[in-house]
Write an enzyme that holds these catalytic residues in place. Structure first.
Site, PDB file in Angstrom:
ATOM      1  N   ASP A 113       0.639  -1.162  -0.092  1.00 43.60           N
ATOM      2  CA  ASP A 113       0.041  -0.123  -0.182  1.00 43.60           C
ATOM      3  C   ASP A 113       0.925   1.268   0.127  1.00 43.60           C
ATOM      4  OD1 ASP A 113      -2.168  -1.955   0.301  1.00 43.60           O
ATOM      5  OD2 ASP A 113      -2.480  -1.455   2.309  1.00 43.60           O
ATOM      6  N   TYR A 169       5.193 -10.466   6.489  1.00 47.26           N
ATOM      7  CA  TYR A 169       5.137  -9.101   6.701  1.00 47.26           C
ATOM      8  C   TYR A 169       5.287  -8.778   8.313  1.00 47.26           C
ATOM      9  CZ  TYR A 169       2.967  -7.691   2.304  1.00 47.26           C
ATOM     10  OH  TYR A 169       2.683  -7.487   0.968  1.00 47.26           O
TER      11      TYR A 169
END
Length: 530
Positions: A113, A169
């Site tokens: 993002d 992540y």
């Protein structure tokens, strides 16, 4: 080596098929360190070498600040756009294919993002990787916050997206964010008035421009810090803060001093941001223009809502919160609720519950370690899953933090993962999230005899250095200067997120009134879903 490669092509070419047929098991592993000697072809002696395109996987890292995400988007500054242009300028992509990624089989292992970083990103495609120096040429045409580590030769059918089995992540959340007493929202502060443990507004966040009741707009010429005597329940607009109070809390109109004040207060509390205690008085700054609140006029904006901290409260020197064994166990238990295959339609946008893509498999979610960056302590939250949707990890973190701060019950995660329940989940800031590594286990097992392993093992040191030089300092400095997480914590309240107090599997219904216990003061609040 050069002579042996050229000779068969002239005098003994008919013998090549039989030689290959006799020794099928002695295939040479295709290495990433290819040169024109074994990959190029010549027409006549002395003519220019014509290089061939090779399918490769490129490993790189980037700091996402200033970029609108990884994926290329027309009119937006993206990581993919920068990389594609560098590939063209470096000679890896020909002129006719410039900007046409499908022509060279472009694929990315993960989409990040806006503002999200990565240290283990992988892309694949067919590029001209010769002559030697391909990595150096790429880096010379890229900004310093994007670094290419290296590349690996892969099969012609390889795709960085399709062959990626799982992705890891990491989200760095400041320890103070898990402290229920830190950065309280305005409603909780007001609800604490009259109780044994009264709270004060967050002075650093107020100085960053948040709306503070009782402060007139921009009047830097006439600096007047006002205080209110809470115990007497009176307020005097003409009372100016005395020297005894200003010694406890120094307020400056200079942005530089403001950042310095915030940074020093964080360091003094070992990475934890705490509310300020000024005995029975609260100090605020009128640095930024503040609009009237709740329809109030400028005539009554000079009165500051009375708030104080009880002397027995530990908020003066920090709330006493630390990420100890008890807090670590509770936070990990919350995160483990996400593990497994669930419907995450409430943790993304524009995905309906019945959409098959809403189902995702989370392999692990762990927050056992902490790191200290520039004096601020962070909890390192590592999540491993097959794939993730837009904002999914940030929303998972947002709800988990809300539960740790006692803004929502732990059972809310289970309800949010139900297909027939629709609720609004808070989204944590993007600054603390980065892609740590992409895994290609199945591919490596299948092609281990003929191709190099596609992994970050060879680039671990470079990745760690990049992380320490760019990503970690950026996360810490952003919090020091902008207070991104601190400001976000103020929004974690039932007024902004009424679904955080959800009581049943049907979700929060319209015109429903519930009784909420806030610091031993019960109040009836009307809950309306948007």
């Amino acid at each position: 080596m050069e002579n042996s490669d050229k000779t068969p092509s002239i005098s003994s070419s008919p013998a090549l098929p039989s030689a290959v047929a006799e020794e099928p098991a002695t295939k040479k592993v295709k290495m990433s360190t290819t040169t024109s000697d074994d990959e190029g072809c010549t027409t006549a002696e002395g003519s220019k070498v014509r290089y061939k395109r090779r399918k490769v996987a490129i490993f790189f890292a980037y700091c996402g600040v200033g970029y609108q995400g990884m994926q290329k988007n027309p009119g937006a500054k993206t990581i993919e756009g920068e990389l594609e242009e560098a590939l063209y300028v470096s000679g890896a992509v020909p002129e006719q294919d410039r900007g046409l990624s499908k022509r060279y089989d472009w694929a990315r292992s993960a989409r990040t993002d806006k503002g999200v970083s990565a240290v283990g990103q992988v892309v694949s495609g067919r590029f001209y990787i010769d002559p030697p120096g391909f990595v150096d040429r790429l880096n010379s045409n890229l900004p310093s916050q994007i670094r290419i580590f290296g590349f690996k030769r892969v099969t012609a059918s390889f795709s960085a997206k399709k062959f990626c089995d799982r992705r890891r992540y990491v989200y760095l959340i400041p320890v103070f964010a898990l402290d229920p007493c830190c950065h309280r929202d305005r409603e909780t502060v007001l609800a604490s008035l009259g109780s044994e443990n009264e709270l004060v507004k967050c002075l650093p966040c107020s100085e960053r421009g948040r709306k503070v009741e009782g402060v007139v707009g921009n009047s830097k010429r006439n600096l007047e810090l006002e205080a209110v005597d809470v115990e007497n329940g009176s307020s005097n607009k003409n009372d100016v803060v005395d020297s005894g109070v200003t010694k406890d809390v120094e307020v400056s109109l200079s942005k530089g001093d403001d950042n310095h004040l915030n940074k020093e207060s964080i360091n003094d509390n070992e990475g934890k941001v705490s509310v300020e205690e000024v005995n029975s008085k609260t100090v605020v700054s009128d640095e930024d223009e503040v609009a009237p609140i709740n329809g109030g006029s400028e005539n009554n904006l000079g009165i500051l809502e009375e708030e104080k901290v009880n002397r027995e409260d530990t908020a003066a020197n920090g709330s006493g919160f630390c990420y100890g064994e008890k807090e670590r166990e509770r936070f990990n238990n919350i995160l483990k609720c996400y593990v497994g295959t669930h419907n995450f339609h409430n943790f993304t946008t524009r995905i309906k519950p019945e959409d098959p893509s809403a189902k995702r498999f989370i392999i692990s979610f762990d927050a056992s370690t902490t790191v200290v960056v520039e004096g601020m302590e962070f909890v390192k939250c590592e999540i491993v899953g097959q794939s993730f949707m837009l904002h999914q990890i940030r929303k998972m973190m947002g709800l988990a933090v809300a539960i740790m701060r006692n803004c929502a019950p732990e059972s809310l995660i289970e309800k949010a993962l139900q297909k027939d329940v629709s609720i609004t989940v808070p989204t944590a800031p993007e600054v603390g999230l980065y892609l740590d590594e992409c895994f290609f286990t199945s591919y490596n097992q299948k092609w281990k005899d003929t191709h190099e392993e596609v992994s970050m093992k060879a680039y671990e040191k470079e990745a760690e250095d990049f992380k320490m030089q760019y990503i970690y300092p950026h996360i810490a400095s952003t919090e020091y200067k902008e207070g991104t997480v601190g400001l976000w914590l103020h929004s974690l309240n039932h007024r902004n997120y009424p679904d955080l107090r959800i009581l049943d599997g049907e979700g929060v219904t319209n015109d429903k009134k519930v009784e909420v216990d806030m610091n031993d003061k019960k109040t009836e609040i009307e809950v309306v879903t948007e």
